[in-house]
Write an enzyme that holds these catalytic residues in place. Structure first.
Site, PDB file in Angstrom:
ATOM      1  N   SER A 118       0.825  -1.206   0.000  1.00 37.12           N
ATOM      2  CA  SER A 118       0.000   0.000   0.000  1.00 37.12           C
ATOM      3  C   SER A 118       0.861   1.258   0.000  1.00 37.12           C
ATOM      4  O   SER A 118       0.411   2.319  -0.431  1.00 37.12           O
ATOM      5  CB  SER A 118      -0.879   0.041   1.249  1.00 37.12           C
ATOM      6  OG  SER A 118      -1.719  -1.075   1.308  1.00 37.12           O
ATOM      7  N   HIS A 139      -0.538  -2.307  -7.539  1.00 29.16           N
ATOM      8  CA  HIS A 139      -1.309  -2.051  -6.314  1.00 29.16           C
ATOM      9  C   HIS A 139      -2.811  -2.095  -6.576  1.00 29.16           C
ATOM     10  O   HIS A 139      -3.393  -1.148  -7.110  1.00 29.16           O
ATOM     11  CB  HIS A 139      -0.881  -0.685  -5.742  1.00 29.16           C
ATOM     12  CG  HIS A 139      -1.584  -0.319  -4.481  1.00 29.16           C
ATOM     13  ND1 HIS A 139      -1.983   0.954  -4.184  1.00 29.16           N
ATOM     14  CD2 HIS A 139      -1.993  -1.088  -3.443  1.00 29.16           C
ATOM     15  CE1 HIS A 139      -2.589   0.964  -3.022  1.00 29.16           C
ATOM     16  NE2 HIS A 139      -2.617  -0.260  -2.544  1.00 29.16           N
ATOM     17  N   GLU A 151      -2.910   0.675  -9.392  1.00 26.96           N
ATOM     18  CA  GLU A 151      -1.737   1.528  -9.618  1.00 26.96           C
ATOM     19  C   GLU A 151      -0.555   0.672 -10.099  1.00 26.96           C
ATOM     20  O   GLU A 151      -0.291  -0.394  -9.526  1.00 26.96           O
ATOM     21  CB  GLU A 151      -1.342   2.237  -8.322  1.00 26.96           C
ATOM     22  CG  GLU A 151      -2.311   3.338  -7.917  1.00 26.96           C
ATOM     23  CD  GLU A 151      -1.917   4.006  -6.607  1.00 26.96           C
ATOM     24  OE1 GLU A 151      -1.932   5.237  -6.535  1.00 26.96           O
ATOM     25  OE2 GLU A 151      -1.592   3.279  -5.641  1.00 26.96           O
ATOM     26  N   ASN A 190      -3.351   6.272  -2.127  1.00 31.20           N
ATOM     27  CA  ASN A 190      -3.336   6.215  -0.655  1.00 31.20           C
ATOM     28  C   ASN A 190      -2.829   7.522  -0.071  1.00 31.20           C
ATOM     29  O   ASN A 190      -3.205   7.911   1.029  1.00 31.20           O
ATOM     30  CB  ASN A 190      -2.463   5.056  -0.166  1.00 31.20           C
ATOM     31  CG  ASN A 190      -3.280   3.782  -0.038  1.00 31.20           C
ATOM     32  OD1 ASN A 190      -4.508   3.845   0.070  1.00 31.20           O
ATOM     33  ND2 ASN A 190      -2.628   2.649  -0.060  1.00 31.20           N
TER      34      ASN A 190
HETATM   35  N1  NAD Z   1      -6.451  -4.721   2.780  1.00 30.53           N
HETATM   36  C1  NAD Z   1      -6.490  -3.785   1.866  1.00 30.53           C
HETATM   37  O1  NAD Z   1      -7.506  -3.096   1.692  1.00 30.53           O
HETATM   38  C2  NAD Z   1      -5.308  -3.547   0.967  1.00 30.53           C
HETATM   39  C3  NAD Z   1      -5.480  -2.770  -0.191  1.00 30.53           C
HETATM   40  C4  NAD Z   1      -4.394  -2.598  -1.052  1.00 30.53           C
HETATM   41  C5  NAD Z   1      -3.166  -3.148  -0.732  1.00 30.53           C
HETATM   42  N2  NAD Z   1      -3.030  -3.875   0.414  1.00 30.53           N
HETATM   43  C6  NAD Z   1      -1.718  -4.446   0.681  1.00 30.53           C
HETATM   44  O2  NAD Z   1      -1.724  -5.827   0.327  1.00 30.53           O
HETATM   45  C7  NAD Z   1      -0.861  -6.564   1.221  1.00 30.53           C
HETATM   46  C8  NAD Z   1      -1.671  -7.662   1.870  1.00 30.53           C
HETATM   47  O3  NAD Z   1      -2.755  -7.089   2.572  1.00 30.53           O
HETATM   48  P1  NAD Z   1      -3.992  -7.979   3.069  1.00 30.53           P
HETATM   49  O4  NAD Z   1      -5.042  -7.039   3.508  1.00 30.53           O
HETATM   50  O5  NAD Z   1      -4.278  -9.035   2.078  1.00 30.53           O
HETATM   51  O6  NAD Z   1      -3.348  -8.651   4.380  1.00 30.53           O
HETATM   52  P2  NAD Z   1      -3.862  -9.910   5.211  1.00 30.53           P
HETATM   53  O7  NAD Z   1      -3.392  -9.701   6.592  1.00 30.53           O
HETATM   54  O8  NAD Z   1      -5.310 -10.163   4.928  1.00 30.53           O
HETATM   55  O9  NAD Z   1      -3.051 -11.146   4.532  1.00 30.53           O
HETATM   56  C9  NAD Z   1      -1.661 -11.264   4.524  1.00 30.53           C
HETATM   57  C10 NAD Z   1      -1.323 -12.733   4.298  1.00 30.53           C
HETATM   58  O10 NAD Z   1       0.085 -12.878   4.111  1.00 30.53           O
HETATM   59  C11 NAD Z   1       0.489 -14.098   4.707  1.00 30.53           C
HETATM   60  N3  NAD Z   1       1.922 -14.038   4.957  1.00 30.53           N
HETATM   61  C12 NAD Z   1       2.591 -13.293   5.867  1.00 30.53           C
HETATM   62  N4  NAD Z   1       3.920 -13.482   5.729  1.00 30.53           N
HETATM   63  C13 NAD Z   1       4.090 -14.359   4.694  1.00 30.53           C
HETATM   64  C14 NAD Z   1       5.229 -14.924   4.053  1.00 30.53           C
HETATM   65  N5  NAD Z   1       6.468 -14.613   4.442  1.00 30.53           N
HETATM   66  N6  NAD Z   1       5.033 -15.775   3.010  1.00 30.53           N
HETATM   67  C15 NAD Z   1       3.785 -16.085   2.590  1.00 30.53           C
HETATM   68  N7  NAD Z   1       2.654 -15.567   3.169  1.00 30.53           N
HETATM   69  C16 NAD Z   1       2.827 -14.718   4.203  1.00 30.53           C
HETATM   70  C17 NAD Z   1      -0.346 -14.180   5.966  1.00 30.53           C
HETATM   71  O11 NAD Z   1      -0.436 -15.531   6.462  1.00 30.53           O
HETATM   72  C18 NAD Z   1      -1.700 -13.640   5.477  1.00 30.53           C
HETATM   73  O12 NAD Z   1      -2.539 -14.691   5.025  1.00 30.53           O
HETATM   74  C19 NAD Z   1      -0.277  -5.548   2.183  1.00 30.53           C
HETATM   75  O13 NAD Z   1       0.949  -5.098   1.700  1.00 30.53           O
HETATM   76  C20 NAD Z   1      -1.297  -4.420   2.149  1.00 30.53           C
HETATM   77  O14 NAD Z   1      -0.757  -3.177   2.489  1.00 30.53           O
HETATM   78  C21 NAD Z   1      -4.066  -4.097   1.258  1.00 30.53           C
END
Ligand code: NAD
Length: 291
Positions: A118, A139, A151, A190
Site C-alpha cells: 500500500s 497495487h 496503480e 493512498n
Molecule cells: N487490505 C487492503 O484493503 C489492501 C489494499 C491494497 C493493498 N493492500 C496491501 O496488500 C498486502 C496484503 O494485505 P492484506 O489485507 O491481504 O493482508 P492480510 O493480513 O489479509 O493477509 C496477509 C497474508 O500474508 C500471509 N503471509 C505473511 N507473511 C508471509 C510470508 N512470508 N510468506 C507467505 N505468506 C505470508 C499471511 O499468512 C496472510 O494470510 C499488504 O501489503 C497491504 O498493504 C491491502
C-alpha cells in the site's frame, strides 16, 4: 515476457482477490501462504465470490473452470513457475524484504516481481534483489474483484518494459491501470485517501463526531459508498497503520502520523472486519452488528 502463470505470495484479503481475477482472466495461478488456515479461507472466499458473479451473469464461465486454474502452495518452492510473481503479505518492510530476497533466489530470469504494498516504496523492496529492473508495484484496491483501478508503480530502477508488462497485465484483467511514475511512499491514491482517514480519527479522538455520524456524513455529503471508518474496517486497521507508518517514516509529514486511537486498536487486535471488531463489531460472516 507474456504472462501465462501468476505466482502469488500471501493469501489474505488481497492475495485471494488477485488470484480470483487472474483465474477469471484465464491465467494459471499458484496461490501460496505460510498459514494453512489463510489458504483454506482464501479458497472458500473465491468459491463464494465466483459463484455470486456467475449467478449475476458477470462471469461467463462456470465456477469449476475458474477455480480449476488456481492451485495452492504452502511455501515458495513453485515461485519459479511464475512469469509474474505478486507479493501480497503483511504490510511490513522487514517481512517483505526477506520475502523479496527469497523470491530473487527462486524466480526465473525475466520474470516480473511485483508488490501489492500500500505504501512501502518499490525501490526499498527492489534494492534487496539482484534484478531491480524487473520489480514493479502492482497495487490493487479492496475488494479486488470489484475495484477497477490498479496503480502501476515505477521504482527508481524499474525498466520501461517491466512497467509495460504491469500495464498490459492489468488491462488483461479488465481493470484500469493508473501509472505512478515515482514511488513516493503511499504512491498516488493512498497518499490522497489516508489524509482523510487520519483526520476522521483525529476528529473522533477530540469528540467532535461519532464513528457512525462521520461515516454517514461522508457517504451522504460526498456521494461515497462507504465512510472512512467503514473503509478502514474493510481494509484492516493493521494495514492502514502499516501504510501510515511507512509514509510517516519516509516523509515526517504530520498528516500521516498514525493517530493514537488507531495504534491502540491495532495493539488490542481490533483489526476490523477480519477479526470481528475494529471501528464497528461484526458477526462471524462479516456482517456489521448494530450497537
Ligand atoms: N487490505 C487492503 O484493503 C489492501 C489494499 C491494497 C493493498 N493492500 C496491501 O496488500 C498486502 C496484503 O494485505 P492484506 O489485507 O491481504 O493482508 P492480510 O493480513 O489479509 O493477509 C496477509 C497474508 O500474508 C500471509 N503471509 C505473511 N507473511 C508471509 C510470508 N512470508 N510468506 C507467505 N505468506 C505470508 C499471511 O499468512 C496472510 O494470510 C499488504 O501489503 C497491504 O498493504 C491491502
Amino acid at each position: 515476457m507474456s504472462i501465462e502463470c501468476v505466482f502469488i505470495a500471501g493469501a489474505g484479503a488481497m492475495g485471494s482477490g488477485i488470484a480470483q481475477v487472474c483465474a477469471q482472466a484465464g491465467l494459471a495461478v499458484i496461490l501460496s501462504d505460510t498459514d494453512e488456515a489463510s489458504l483454506a479461507k482464501a479458497m472458500k472466499q473465491i468459491d463464494w465470490s465466483v459463484g455470486k458473479l456467475v449467478e449475476k451473469g458477470k462471469c461467463k464461465e462456470d465456477k469449476t473452470s475458474v477455480l480449476g486454474r488456481i492451485q495452492t502452495a504452502a511455501d515458495l518452492s513453485r515461485a519459479g513457475q511464475g512469469d509474474l510473481v505478486i507479493e501480497a503479505v503483511f504490510e511490513n518492510r522487514e517481512i517483505k524484504q526477506q520475502l523479496f530476497k527469497e523470491l530473487d533466489a527462486r524466480c526465473k530470469p525475466g520474470a516480473v516481481i511485483a508488490s501489492n504494498t500500500s505504501a512501502i516504496p518499490i525501490t526499498d523492496l527492489a534494492s534487496v534483489t539482484a534484478r531491480p529492473e524487473d520489480v514493479v508495484g502492482v497495487h490493487f484496491f479492496n475488494p479486488v474483484p470489484i475495484m477497477p483501478a490498479v496503480e502501476i508503480v515505477r521504482g527508481i530502477l524499474t525498466a520501461d518494459a517491466t512497467m509495460e508488462t504491469g500495464v498490459e497485465f492489468v488491462s488483461k484483467l479488465g481493470k484500469t491501470p493508473i501509472r505512478v511514475e515515482s514511488d513516493v511512499p503511499g504512491f498516488l491514491l493512498n497518499r490522497i485517501n489516508l489524509v482523510g482517514y487520519v483526520e476522521a480519527i483525529r476528529l473522533l479522538e477530540k469528540g467532535v463526531g461519532t464513528v457512525s455520524d462521520i461515516d454517514a456524513g461522508v457517504r451522504l455529503a460526498f456521494g461515497r459508498r462507504m465512510g472512512p471508518f467503514e473503509t478502514g474496517d474493510m481494509v484492516g486497521l493493521d494495514v492502514s497503520f502499516g501504510a501510515l507508518s511507512a509514509i510517516y517514516d519516509a516523509t515526517r509529514e504530520r498528516a500521516f502520523f498514525p493517530p493514537q486511537m488507531l495504534a491502540r486498536k491495532v495493539k488490542a487486535g481490533q483489526l476490523g472486519r477480519k477479526t470481528g471488531a475494529g471501528w464497528y463489531r461484526y458477526d462471524e460472516n462479516g456482517n456489521k452488528l448494530e450497537d
